[in-house]
Design a protein around this motif. Structure first.
Motif, PDB file in Angstrom:
ATOM      1  N   GLY A   9       0.862  -1.182   0.000  1.00  0.00           N
ATOM      2  CA  GLY A   9       0.000   0.000   0.000  1.00  0.00           C
ATOM      3  C   GLY A   9       0.894   1.226   0.000  1.00  0.00           C
ATOM      4  N   VAL A  10       0.323   2.383   0.354  1.00  0.00           N
ATOM      5  CA  VAL A  10       1.129   3.603   0.265  1.00  0.00           C
ATOM      6  C   VAL A  10       2.271   3.592   1.276  1.00  0.00           C
ATOM      7  N   PHE A  11       2.051   3.039   2.485  1.00  0.00           N
ATOM      8  CA  PHE A  11       3.133   3.011   3.478  1.00  0.00           C
ATOM      9  C   PHE A  11       4.287   2.139   2.965  1.00  0.00           C
ATOM     10  N   ASP A  30       3.626  -8.452  -1.522  1.00  0.00           N
ATOM     11  CA  ASP A  30       2.204  -8.221  -1.221  1.00  0.00           C
ATOM     12  C   ASP A  30       1.414  -9.521  -1.378  1.00  0.00           C
ATOM     13  N   ALA A  31       0.344  -9.599  -0.599  1.00  0.00           N
ATOM     14  CA  ALA A  31      -0.509 -10.788  -0.639  1.00  0.00           C
ATOM     15  C   ALA A  31      -1.278 -10.880  -1.951  1.00  0.00           C
ATOM     16  N   GLY A  32      -1.556  -9.743  -2.552  1.00  0.00           N
ATOM     17  CA  GLY A  32      -2.338  -9.729  -3.790  1.00  0.00           C
ATOM     18  C   GLY A  32      -1.528  -9.155  -4.928  1.00  0.00           C
ATOM     19  N   ALA A  39      -6.694  -2.982  -0.981  1.00  0.00           N
ATOM     20  CA  ALA A  39      -5.913  -2.157  -0.055  1.00  0.00           C
ATOM     21  C   ALA A  39      -6.610  -0.818   0.151  1.00  0.00           C
ATOM     22  N   ALA A  40      -6.462  -0.246   1.341  1.00  0.00           N
ATOM     23  CA  ALA A  40      -7.077   1.062   1.610  1.00  0.00           C
ATOM     24  C   ALA A  40      -6.548   2.110   0.636  1.00  0.00           C
ATOM     25  N   SER A  41      -5.304   1.953   0.221  1.00  0.00           N
ATOM     26  CA  SER A  41      -4.668   2.965  -0.623  1.00  0.00           C
ATOM     27  C   SER A  41      -5.196   2.997  -2.052  1.00  0.00           C
ATOM     28  N   SER A 170       1.735 -13.088  -2.860  1.00  0.00           N
ATOM     29  CA  SER A 170       2.609 -13.833  -1.944  1.00  0.00           C
ATOM     30  C   SER A 170       2.307 -13.477  -0.495  1.00  0.00           C
ATOM     31  N   PRO A 171       1.189 -13.982   0.053  1.00  0.00           N
ATOM     32  CA  PRO A 171       0.895 -13.656   1.450  1.00  0.00           C
ATOM     33  C   PRO A 171       1.984 -14.152   2.393  1.00  0.00           C
ATOM     34  N   VAL A 172       2.417 -13.275   3.260  1.00  0.00           N
ATOM     35  CA  VAL A 172       3.375 -13.663   4.297  1.00  0.00           C
ATOM     36  C   VAL A 172       2.594 -14.334   5.417  1.00  0.00           C
ATOM     37  N   VAL A 200       6.664  -4.296   8.512  1.00  0.00           N
ATOM     38  CA  VAL A 200       5.273  -4.730   8.342  1.00  0.00           C
ATOM     39  C   VAL A 200       4.431  -3.491   8.054  1.00  0.00           C
ATOM     40  N   ALA A 201       3.925  -3.417   6.819  1.00  0.00           N
ATOM     41  CA  ALA A 201       3.100  -2.269   6.385  1.00  0.00           C
ATOM     42  C   ALA A 201       1.817  -2.843   5.785  1.00  0.00           C
ATOM     43  N   CYS A 202       1.093  -3.578   6.603  1.00  0.00           N
ATOM     44  CA  CYS A 202      -0.042  -4.367   6.098  1.00  0.00           C
ATOM     45  C   CYS A 202      -1.392  -3.711   6.366  1.00  0.00           C
ATOM     46  N   GLY A 203      -1.418  -2.437   6.690  1.00  0.00           N
ATOM     47  CA  GLY A 203      -2.696  -1.742   6.858  1.00  0.00           C
ATOM     48  C   GLY A 203      -3.621  -2.525   7.774  1.00  0.00           C
ATOM     49  N   ALA A 204      -4.866  -2.706   7.318  1.00  0.00           N
ATOM     50  CA  ALA A 204      -5.889  -3.358   8.136  1.00  0.00           C
ATOM     51  C   ALA A 204      -5.551  -4.808   8.479  1.00  0.00           C
ATOM     52  N   TRP A 205      -4.608  -5.402   7.759  1.00  0.00           N
ATOM     53  CA  TRP A 205      -4.228  -6.806   8.010  1.00  0.00           C
ATOM     54  C   TRP A 205      -3.073  -6.917   9.019  1.00  0.00           C
ATOM     55  N   THR A 206      -2.582  -5.809   9.524  1.00  0.00           N
ATOM     56  CA  THR A 206      -1.369  -5.828  10.358  1.00  0.00           C
ATOM     57  C   THR A 206      -1.491  -6.792  11.539  1.00  0.00           C
ATOM     58  N   GLY A 221     -14.798  -0.647   8.591  1.00  0.00           N
ATOM     59  CA  GLY A 221     -15.111  -0.404   7.187  1.00  0.00           C
ATOM     60  C   GLY A 221     -15.825   0.938   7.046  1.00  0.00           C
ATOM     61  N   GLN A 222     -15.459   1.685   6.016  1.00  0.00           N
ATOM     62  CA  GLN A 222     -16.091   2.988   5.754  1.00  0.00           C
ATOM     63  C   GLN A 222     -16.604   2.986   4.311  1.00  0.00           C
ATOM     64  N   PRO A 223     -17.875   3.331   4.123  1.00  0.00           N
ATOM     65  CA  PRO A 223     -18.454   3.211   2.779  1.00  0.00           C
ATOM     66  C   PRO A 223     -18.124   4.394   1.856  1.00  0.00           C
ATOM     67  N   TRP A 252     -19.766  13.820   6.167  1.00  0.00           N
ATOM     68  CA  TRP A 252     -19.800  13.717   4.699  1.00  0.00           C
ATOM     69  C   TRP A 252     -18.606  14.413   4.058  1.00  0.00           C
ATOM     70  N   TYR A 253     -18.024  13.752   3.045  1.00  0.00           N
ATOM     71  CA  TYR A 253     -16.978  14.388   2.247  1.00  0.00           C
ATOM     72  C   TYR A 253     -16.997  13.760   0.859  1.00  0.00           C
ATOM     73  N   GLY A 254     -16.300  14.381  -0.058  1.00  0.00           N
ATOM     74  CA  GLY A 254     -16.312  13.818  -1.409  1.00  0.00           C
ATOM     75  C   GLY A 254     -15.400  14.574  -2.353  1.00  0.00           C
ATOM     76  N   PHE A 255     -15.589  14.274  -3.612  1.00  0.00           N
ATOM     77  CA  PHE A 255     -14.624  14.642  -4.646  1.00  0.00           C
ATOM     78  C   PHE A 255     -15.321  15.245  -5.857  1.00  0.00           C
ATOM     79  N   CYS A 256     -14.546  15.941  -6.664  1.00  0.00           N
ATOM     80  CA  CYS A 256     -15.038  16.401  -7.961  1.00  0.00           C
ATOM     81  C   CYS A 256     -15.004  15.220  -8.947  1.00  0.00           C
ATOM     82  N   GLY A 341      -7.419   6.292   8.748  1.00  0.00           N
ATOM     83  CA  GLY A 341      -8.333   7.032   7.876  1.00  0.00           C
ATOM     84  C   GLY A 341      -7.793   8.337   7.336  1.00  0.00           C
ATOM     85  N   HIS A 342      -6.488   8.625   7.596  1.00  0.00           N
ATOM     86  CA  HIS A 342      -5.979   9.903   7.074  1.00  0.00           C
ATOM     87  C   HIS A 342      -4.520   9.835   6.618  1.00  0.00           C
ATOM     88  N   GLY A 343      -4.040   8.629   6.331  1.00  0.00           N
ATOM     89  CA  GLY A 343      -2.604   8.479   6.076  1.00  0.00           C
ATOM     90  C   GLY A 343      -2.132   8.781   4.664  1.00  0.00           C
TER      91      GLY A 343
HETATM   92  C1  FAD Z   1     -12.753   4.928   2.864  1.00  0.00           C
HETATM   93  C2  FAD Z   1     -11.378   5.473   3.097  1.00  0.00           C
HETATM   94  C3  FAD Z   1     -11.140   6.787   2.767  1.00  0.00           C
HETATM   95  C4  FAD Z   1      -9.914   7.369   3.030  1.00  0.00           C
HETATM   96  N1  FAD Z   1      -9.715   8.659   2.648  1.00  0.00           N
HETATM   97  C5  FAD Z   1      -8.511   9.227   2.828  1.00  0.00           C
HETATM   98  C6  FAD Z   1      -8.275  10.534   2.326  1.00  0.00           C
HETATM   99  O1  FAD Z   1      -9.151  11.143   1.688  1.00  0.00           O
HETATM  100  N2  FAD Z   1      -7.048  11.078   2.540  1.00  0.00           N
HETATM  101  C7  FAD Z   1      -6.063  10.408   3.208  1.00  0.00           C
HETATM  102  O2  FAD Z   1      -4.991  10.978   3.390  1.00  0.00           O
HETATM  103  N3  FAD Z   1      -6.254   9.149   3.654  1.00  0.00           N
HETATM  104  C8  FAD Z   1      -7.445   8.547   3.483  1.00  0.00           C
HETATM  105  N4  FAD Z   1      -7.675   7.275   3.913  1.00  0.00           N
HETATM  106  C9  FAD Z   1      -6.614   6.582   4.662  1.00  0.00           C
HETATM  107  C10 FAD Z   1      -5.581   5.983   3.749  1.00  0.00           C
HETATM  108  O3  FAD Z   1      -6.205   5.364   2.652  1.00  0.00           O
HETATM  109  C11 FAD Z   1      -4.772   4.959   4.549  1.00  0.00           C
HETATM  110  O4  FAD Z   1      -4.260   5.562   5.729  1.00  0.00           O
HETATM  111  C12 FAD Z   1      -3.604   4.404   3.748  1.00  0.00           C
HETATM  112  O5  FAD Z   1      -3.973   4.129   2.425  1.00  0.00           O
HETATM  113  C13 FAD Z   1      -3.124   3.135   4.428  1.00  0.00           C
HETATM  114  O6  FAD Z   1      -2.094   2.591   3.647  1.00  0.00           O
HETATM  115  P1  FAD Z   1      -1.362   1.253   4.100  1.00  0.00           P
HETATM  116  O7  FAD Z   1      -0.209   1.090   3.191  1.00  0.00           O
HETATM  117  O8  FAD Z   1      -1.108   1.294   5.577  1.00  0.00           O
HETATM  118  O9  FAD Z   1      -2.445   0.091   3.929  1.00  0.00           O
HETATM  119  P2  FAD Z   1      -3.081  -0.556   2.614  1.00  0.00           P
HETATM  120  O10 FAD Z   1      -3.183   0.410   1.523  1.00  0.00           O
HETATM  121  O11 FAD Z   1      -4.331  -1.256   3.026  1.00  0.00           O
HETATM  122  O12 FAD Z   1      -2.015  -1.642   2.164  1.00  0.00           O
HETATM  123  C14 FAD Z   1      -1.754  -2.790   2.919  1.00  0.00           C
HETATM  124  C15 FAD Z   1      -1.186  -3.833   1.973  1.00  0.00           C
HETATM  125  O13 FAD Z   1      -0.699  -4.934   2.748  1.00  0.00           O
HETATM  126  C16 FAD Z   1      -0.946  -6.129   2.018  1.00  0.00           C
HETATM  127  N5  FAD Z   1      -0.921  -7.246   2.952  1.00  0.00           N
HETATM  128  C17 FAD Z   1      -1.757  -7.457   3.992  1.00  0.00           C
HETATM  129  N6  FAD Z   1      -1.427  -8.608   4.636  1.00  0.00           N
HETATM  130  C18 FAD Z   1      -0.377  -9.125   3.990  1.00  0.00           C
HETATM  131  C19 FAD Z   1       0.418 -10.288   4.166  1.00  0.00           C
HETATM  132  N7  FAD Z   1       0.195 -11.159   5.163  1.00  0.00           N
HETATM  133  N8  FAD Z   1       1.423 -10.535   3.302  1.00  0.00           N
HETATM  134  C20 FAD Z   1       1.680  -9.668   2.285  1.00  0.00           C
HETATM  135  N9  FAD Z   1       0.964  -8.538   2.079  1.00  0.00           N
HETATM  136  C21 FAD Z   1      -0.041  -8.275   2.921  1.00  0.00           C
HETATM  137  C22 FAD Z   1      -2.321  -5.881   1.414  1.00  0.00           C
HETATM  138  O14 FAD Z   1      -2.564  -6.755   0.318  1.00  0.00           O
HETATM  139  C23 FAD Z   1      -2.232  -4.424   1.014  1.00  0.00           C
HETATM  140  O15 FAD Z   1      -1.798  -4.255  -0.322  1.00  0.00           O
HETATM  141  C24 FAD Z   1      -8.888   6.635   3.653  1.00  0.00           C
HETATM  142  C25 FAD Z   1      -9.095   5.292   3.982  1.00  0.00           C
HETATM  143  C26 FAD Z   1     -10.325   4.709   3.691  1.00  0.00           C
HETATM  144  C27 FAD Z   1     -10.532   3.261   4.035  1.00  0.00           C
END
Ligand code: FAD
Length: 392
Positions: A9-11, A30-32, A39-41, A170-172, A200-206, A221-223, A252-256, A341-343
């Motif tokens: 993801g972005v991290f 990455d797992a996918g 991914a959130a990113s 390649s899921p770890v 470890v930069a696995c976002g919601a899977w950390t 989850g956020q819709p 509420w928020y959104g985009f052009c 939600g703001h990374g």
């Molecule tokens: C609805 C929503 C709206 C948002 N809006 C904004 C916004 O407007 N502005 C803003 O700044 N931020 C926003 N954010 C927050 C931002 O998207 C996140 O903070 C950021 O994208 C998180 O990045 P990440 O790299 O930590 O995680 P992710 O992007 O989720 O990446 C994690 C990666 O880890 C991989 N992974 C997981 N487990 C494993 C494993 N076991 N082995 C290998 N790989 C694995 C996954 O496949 C994934 O690719 C929003 C988030 C959401 C959900």
């Protein structure tokens, strides 16, 4: 140093690019598919803004990141950061102690030129809005939105070109450990990789890999919904730009228009507790709520078809701050997660922050390792901040 970055993801992608630039031998796993569509990113867009109420820490970080977004635009084949500006709207007057007012006064005091809006100027400047619904707010010309999935893809491409070994699908599954030292990972396939440092930069899977962090990190989850309005021209900048409408009170928020006729509307609220590995679906009631919002606020979207929706997973830390630090209990392990939600908007500085920690540097204090016991203290200290940019 041999570094394995888990999660593209972005991290993770930003870290991999910067670590390689500093001369390390880097693999990004990455797992996918990398980027992973779940991914959130990797949604189509993320807001990039300076506005952080009275929180000078994040405001200051974004003041560093914003010019670097512009530099990235110069580097990429085409701009992926669209500096349209950002509109903050209120249905009642802005008040001290709330996100909108405090962002306005903080940024103005720091020399940023914002344009105060009332119902009349809103109607003239941004005519898609029902001006009688919003009597106060401001326009910040600095900020806008990034094509987030494309940004991650561009980082991965840059990394690959620079010598990062990217391994997708390649899921770890676990760490290779010798005593208290992490010295590599084992994939679900059984394949093993050794390294001097694992990030470890696995976002919601950390917490799947690091269950010990479950008291600090939670998944909600956020819709988001994608409209395809019949008259997309009405939602193009400069007449319509990324926005927050009663964000502190109602979320509420959104985009052009994203340039392909899609207008995204999203909600930043308590969300739906989720298991990162489970099924995701947007709550049925959300479509009615979003329709009600457009009816009250954006009449030209009322009859627009919803062409996609998505439940995107926040990886929330208890205090809303990221965690970018070495695990004090396990040598060789760095965690870069808790985007809360703001990374995304910090992309241009995330690589430096993570690479510094990998190389033994100090973590920024707000991003330092926390445990359940000291998180409560931080939560108390940061409560004001979190409530001003989150809606719980
Ligand atoms: C609805 C929503 C709206 C948002 N809006 C904004 C916004 O407007 N502005 C803003 O700044 N931020 C926003 N954010 C927050 C931002 O998207 C996140 O903070 C950021 O994208 C998180 O990045 P990440 O790299 O930590 O995680 P992710 O992007 O989720 O990446 C994690 C990666 O880890 C991989 N992974 C997981 N487990 C494993 C494993 N076991 N082995 C290998 N790989 C694995 C996954 O496949 C994934 O690719 C929003 C988030 C959401 C959900």
């Amino acid at each position: 140093m041999r570094v394995l970055v888990i999660g593209a993801g972005v991290f993770g992608a930003a870290a991999a690019v910067e670590l390689r630039r500093r001369g390390h031998e880097v693999s990004l796993i990455d797992a996918g598919s990398a980027p992973h569509p779940d991914a959130a990113s990797t949604d189509i867009s993320k807001v990039v803004r300076l506005d952080y109420a009275t929180d000078l820490f994040y405001t200051g970080l974004m003041e560093q990141a914003m010019p670097r977004w512009r530099q990235y635009n110069e580097r990429w084949d085409r701009p992926l950061f669209h500096e349209t500006g950002f509109v903050v709207l209120r249905s009642v007057a802005m008040e001290a102690g709330e996100f909108e007012h405090d962002s306005f006064t903080t940024l103005t005091a720091r020399g940023h030129e914002l344009e105060r809006l009332d119902a009349e100027s809103l109607g003239q400047r941004f005519p898609a809005w029902r001006a009688d619904a919003y009597c106060d707010g401001y326009y910040n010309p600095q900020g806008g939105w990034a094509e987030s999935a494309e940004v991650v893809a561009a980082l991965i491409a840059e990394g690959t070109e620079g010598g990062v070994r990217v391994q997708s699908d390649s899921p770890v599954a676990s760490f290779i450990e010798k005593g208290s030292r992490v010295c590599g990972v084992q994939l679900a396939s059984g394949q093993r990789y050794e390294a001097d440092c694992v990030v470890v930069a696995c976002g919601a899977w950390t917490c799947k890999l690091l269950p010990g962090l479950a008291s600090l990190l939670s998944v909600v989850g956020q819709p988001v919904v994608h409209f395809r309005p019949p008259e997309p021209g009405r939602f193009m900048p400069p007449d319509f730009v990324p926005w927050a409408a009663d964000i502190a009170a109602k979320g509420w928020y959104g985009f052009c228009d994203n340039g392909q006729g899609i207008v995204k509307v999203a909600h930043h609220g308590p969300g739906v507790p989720c298991d990162a590995a489970g099924e995701r679906s947007v709550p049925e009631a959300f479509a009615a709520r979003v329709r009600d919002f457009t009816h009250r606020s954006l009449p030209a979207l009322v009859d627009a078809p919803i062409v996609a929706h998505r439940l995107c997973l926040y990886c929330d830390s208890a205090d809303g701050d990221f965690i970018i630090d070495r695990d004090p209990g396990r040598e060789g392990l760095v965690v870069a997660a808790g985007g809360s939600g703001h990374g995304f908007k910090f992309m241009p500085i995330l690589g430096d922050l993570i690479a510094d920690v990998v190389e033994g540097g100090e973590s920024l204090s707000r991003f330092a390792w926390r445990t359940e016991s000291n998180t409560q203290r931080l939560t108390d200290a940061a409560r004001c901040t979190r409530e001003s940019h989150r809606v719980d």
